[in-house]
Design a protein around this motif. Structure first.
Motif, PDB file in Angstrom:
ATOM      1  N   PHE A 113     -15.129 -47.615 -59.041  1.00 53.98           N
ATOM      2  CA  PHE A 113     -15.283 -45.770 -58.448  1.00 53.98           C
ATOM      3  C   PHE A 113     -16.552 -45.228 -58.707  1.00 53.98           C
ATOM      4  CE2 PHE A 113     -10.651 -46.210 -57.952  1.00 53.98           C
ATOM      5  CZ  PHE A 113     -11.462 -46.614 -56.244  1.00 53.98           C
ATOM      6  N   ASN A 153     -19.400 -43.296 -57.204  1.00 58.55           N
ATOM      7  CA  ASN A 153     -18.177 -42.239 -55.986  1.00 58.55           C
ATOM      8  C   ASN A 153     -19.263 -40.638 -57.589  1.00 58.55           C
ATOM      9  OD1 ASN A 153     -16.096 -43.544 -55.273  1.00 58.55           O
ATOM     10  ND2 ASN A 153     -17.487 -43.124 -53.421  1.00 58.55           N
ATOM     11  N   ALA A 205     -14.149 -47.574 -53.163  1.00 59.99           N
ATOM     12  CA  ALA A 205     -15.402 -46.426 -53.452  1.00 59.99           C
ATOM     13  C   ALA A 205     -15.421 -45.790 -52.194  1.00 59.99           C
ATOM     14  CB  ALA A 205     -16.321 -47.068 -53.707  1.00 59.99           C
ATOM     15  N   LYS A 206     -15.430 -46.839 -51.351  1.00 55.05           N
ATOM     16  CA  LYS A 206     -15.701 -46.383 -49.206  1.00 55.05           C
ATOM     17  C   LYS A 206     -14.633 -45.618 -48.920  1.00 55.05           C
ATOM     18  CE  LYS A 206     -16.955 -47.326 -44.779  1.00 55.05           C
ATOM     19  NZ  LYS A 206     -17.022 -48.979 -44.452  1.00 55.05           N
ATOM     20  N   LEU A 247     -14.727 -41.391 -50.903  1.00 60.92           N
ATOM     21  CA  LEU A 247     -15.166 -40.631 -50.317  1.00 60.92           C
ATOM     22  C   LEU A 247     -14.728 -39.471 -49.567  1.00 60.92           C
ATOM     23  CD1 LEU A 247     -17.917 -43.379 -48.911  1.00 60.92           C
ATOM     24  CD2 LEU A 247     -17.995 -41.403 -50.759  1.00 60.92           C
ATOM     25  N   ILE A 276     -13.096 -37.034 -51.808  1.00 59.66           N
ATOM     26  CA  ILE A 276     -14.403 -36.388 -52.227  1.00 59.66           C
ATOM     27  C   ILE A 276     -14.736 -35.332 -51.529  1.00 59.66           C
ATOM     28  CG2 ILE A 276     -15.944 -35.685 -53.274  1.00 59.66           C
ATOM     29  CD1 ILE A 276     -15.669 -38.644 -54.345  1.00 59.66           C
ATOM     30  N   LYS A 317     -24.215 -43.778 -49.294  1.00 66.40           N
ATOM     31  CA  LYS A 317     -23.839 -41.998 -50.503  1.00 66.40           C
ATOM     32  C   LYS A 317     -22.541 -42.224 -50.048  1.00 66.40           C
ATOM     33  CE  LYS A 317     -25.176 -39.564 -54.270  1.00 66.40           C
ATOM     34  NZ  LYS A 317     -26.310 -38.639 -54.815  1.00 66.40           N
ATOM     35  N   ARG A 318     -22.843 -41.055 -48.758  1.00 64.90           N
ATOM     36  CA  ARG A 318     -22.035 -40.705 -48.479  1.00 64.90           C
ATOM     37  C   ARG A 318     -21.095 -41.251 -47.929  1.00 64.90           C
ATOM     38  NH1 ARG A 318     -26.336 -38.784 -50.134  1.00 64.90           N
ATOM     39  NH2 ARG A 318     -25.970 -36.482 -51.233  1.00 64.90           N
TER      40      ARG A 318
END
Length: 750
Positions: free
Chosen positions: A56, A59, A120-121, A124, A127, A256-257
């Protein structure tokens, strides 16, 4: 700080009655799968340390953008220790966490903030739930809460056309920020079309030196005034393009988002701008003669492959969109090169010729490890394995593709074209037409009921499209996209059984606060009164329901035709009337009227239920077929509502009363909206007969309403008689001099 837990929402296996408890005050959109709210708040003003595991690391930069969150020390950890039980933690989900492979777990309590996911995806969206919670609580605190969440569909998309009207690069970043906030994961970037080429292609510099620039800034002005392209730098040049470096920057920004950018390079149609600067790729060899590539010319395929090579180097997306829609095939019929190719490859029709070209590009993309996406016209003539279909002309193309084993993204115009009006068109900036209010977007289910269970896996998700013919700037893009995009976000993220319009509408009231803080020019809910009339033919009674787009509307009304005021009757329950009447209603704040007056004419007239003979049949829009014009039900703001009947060759109908009746007036309701080609009649004539053979004219109206004004209009064309007449048959004729559509909804005879 530890308090007793107070469960406001329980897990999904409990009754939906509890799932949408009125005590629920976590107003996240889209609605998470499971929420448990606890007593307590985590203050945002204090500094919190960050701990994360290696997967992560990517992130953490985005995490620092969470508003109100003050991150202190940051540490990547290999092994979880006691000191890591507090603070802000990004950790890999374990088997006992029961986190979906594409989902996340968010816990906020006295120990801090814990986020868990498998990748990590998948982290998101968690977050962005944190971002929403911060905004919803004015950046002051986060509620103690446990959220378990996962997406319903793997494809959750929004589209933007930058060809018809070029959009600033910085706005695209804002657009992506908003899509990420509401958990979309695909941005479909419509980069090329007849109105302008918008991406730098180094091998073909004229695409951006000329094909990106036109004579008029507004698409409508350009379309109506010659449709010419000009060189960059000339005084009247209007348009623009994105450099390859800008495109790469946007790809990285979106990635990134959690958003993948899908580029669209139109072919074989919608390519007037290409053929204006490279006319040798057209069938005629001349600029400004067609919008379709010559499919019998080998240079066409080499050009498209060269363009795609540069596109693929910029966009890592697995999907590449090639359009494939609305190609005019007439040029291919008259082209010796196209006909020679058809003969050589035993292609029996121009549909098969288009299919041949699509397959060539599909094979090329597959050789590069990519997948082709196109609009549902690419099904015509057959489609190669591996191609994905976007179904825009309703759901039929999607159903056909899924049944044939192709993956599908649903984008039906009736539910997901955000370039259409979202409220009464008479109150809005000019749009391309259609009527798509927020509630209709929310009502959409991307999986058609008629699709067999074993084929439903091919429905990857859904996408809304924003075509910009009538959207000249970024502010209007925001106005047309939001809040409808929020409704779609819940359609594609939240399980169908967990969705409730009333619950969404309640949560939306707090989301407006977020949109304001982010300076989004969203469409504000209207105070205008919306009416719905239901006619009971058995009891000969109308039931009128009144509402507005306000969450808790305050509507007052009259039934005697007088204008409502602060002292008029407050609307609480539907109004039932068994007589003709004129209802007038408006929205009020206290005693002050804050909306226009809505007038509802209830006509319990003589023609209701009578037989209608069509001397000229309806076309395209059957509505309720031969029951439409005398069923006692009037149309709404949209000609697609099933009550407006469409005619293209004029109107010639006869109403049969079965016996002679006294006639005082004869009227027929019409609508006009010139954008999509809907007009009032030229002449409106009423005739009567006793035997159904010989008719005498009662009167004629010659229309004087302008066809230039783009605004939506409604008008009853009515012949009123000073002296009543007796007749059995009433004939109504209406001419169609504009050769567009005449839409009629109800014959009214007294």
């Amino acid at each position: 700080m530890v308090n007793c837990f107070r469960v406001l929402l329980v897990f999904l296996y409990l009754s939906p009655l509890f799932l949408f408890s009125q005590e629920q005050d976590i107003d996240i959109v889209p609605r998470p799968s499971k929420i448990m709210v606890q007593d307590g708040e985590f203050p945002l003003g204090q500094i919190i340390d960050l701990y994360y595991t290696e997967e992560f690391a990517s992130n953490t930069e985005l995490l620092r953008e969470v508003p109100g969150l003050q991150i202190g020390n940051s540490e990547q950890i290999k092994k979880l220790k006691k000191q890591h039980n507090q603070g802000l933690r990004l950790l890999k989900a374990e088997e006992f966490d029961h986190v979906d492979p594409n989902g996340y777990l968010l816990e906020i309590d006295e120990n801090g903030i814990l986020l868990k996911a498998h990748s990590a995806k998948a982290m998101l969206p968690g977050i962005y739930s944190l971002v929403q919670l911060s905004y919803l609580n004015d950046l002051k605190f986060l509620p103690y809460v446990k959220i378990e969440d996962k997406p319903r569909f793997s494809y959750r998309g929004m589209h933007l056309d930058v060809s018809r009207n070029f959009m600033p690069f910085n706005f695209l970043k804002k657009y992506i920020d908003l899509l990420a906030l509401y958990k979309f994961n695909y941005f479909h970037w419509h980069l090329t079309d007849g109105a302008g080429w918008r991406l730098e292609i180094k091998q073909y510099p004229e695409l951006t030196q000329k094909a990106a620039w036109r004579t008029h800034m507004l698409w409508k002005d350009w379309w109506n005034n010659g449709r010419q392209y000009v060189d960059q730098g000339s005084p009247n040049a209007s348009g623009g393009y994105y450099t390859q470096d800008q495109a790469r920057e946007l790809v990285a920004y979106a990635e990134k988002r959690g958003i993948t950018i899908i580029p669209e390079i139109e072919m074989p149609g919608h390519s007037e701008e290409v053929l204006a600067v490279y006319p040798e790729l057209s069938c005629t060899g001349k600029p400004y003669t067609q919008g379709e590539f010559c499919l019998g010319n080998e240079k066409t395929y080499q050009f498209l492959k060269n363009v795609l090579d540069e596109v693929l180097a910029i966009f890592p997306s697995q999907y590449i969109h090639i359009g494939g829609d609305e190609a005019d095939k007439s040029h291919w019929k008259n082209c010796s090169k196209c006909q020679a190719l058809m003969q050589k490859d035993s292609l029996k029709s121009e549909d098969e010729l288009q299919s041949y070209a699509i397959k060539q590009m599909d094979e090329y993309l597959q050789s590069k490890g990519r997948k082709l996406i196109g609009w549902d016209e690419i099904l015509q003539g057959g489609l190669s394995d591996g191609a994905t279909v976007m179904s825009w002309r309703g759901e039929e193309g999607g159903i056909q593709a899924a049944n044939a084993g192709h993956d599908v993204i649903m984008t039906p115009g009736g539910y997901l074209y955000f370039d259409g009006y979202q409220t009464d068109p008479r109150t809005q900036p000019e749009a391309i037409g259609g009527y798509l209010p927020l509630e209709k977007v929310y009502s959409y289910n991307p999986i058609p009921e008629e699709l067999p269970e074993d084929k439903r896996k091919h429905i990857l998700g859904a996408q809304a499209n924003i075509w910009t013919e009538y959207i000249p700037n970024a502010q209007l893009v925001e106005y047309m996209a939001f809040p409808r995009a929020l409704a779609l976000s819940e359609v594609v993220w939240t399980d169908q059984e967990n969705r409730s319009w009333k619950d969404f509408q309640k949560r939306l009231q707090q989301q407006y606060k977020i949109l304001q803080k982010l300076e989004v020019n969203y469409y504000r809910p209207s105070y205008n009164v919306i009416n719905k009339v239901e006619f009971d033919s058995a009891q000969v009674k109308n039931t009128v329901s009144l509402s507005s787009e306000q969450f808790i509307p305050n509507i007052k009304y009259t039934i005697d035709g007088s204008e409502p005021n602060g002292g008029s009757t407050v609307y609480n329950l539907p109004i039932e009337l068994s007589k003709s009447a004129v209802i007038k209603a408006a929205s009020f704040i206290d005693s002050t009227r804050v909306s226009p007056i809505e007038t509802i004419e209830l006509d319990l007239h003589k023609a209701i239920g009578k037989e209608v003979k069509y001397n000229i049949p309806w076309e395209g829009y059957p509505a309720q077929e031969n029951r439409t014009l005398t069923n006692g039900i009037k149309g709404t703001l949209s000609y697609q509502d099933g009550q407006w009947q469409g005619f293209t060759k004029g109107i010639d109908i006869v109403v049969d009363f079965e016996r002679r009746e006294e006639i005082k007036s004869v009227g027929l309701n019409f609508m006009q909206i010139p954008g999509p080609g809907v007009y009032f009649p030229g002449e409106f004539t009423v005739l009567v007969s006793d035997n159904g053979k010989s008719y005498r004219e009662l009167g004629k109206i010659i229309n004087q309403v302008s066809t230039v004004d783009p605004a939506l209009k409604f008008q009853k064309f009515e012949i009123e008689l000073g002296k009543p007449v007796m007749a059995r048959y009433i004939q109504i004729k209406a001419t169609n001099p504009m050769n567009g559509y005449l839409f009629a909804d109800e014959v009214v005879i007294y």
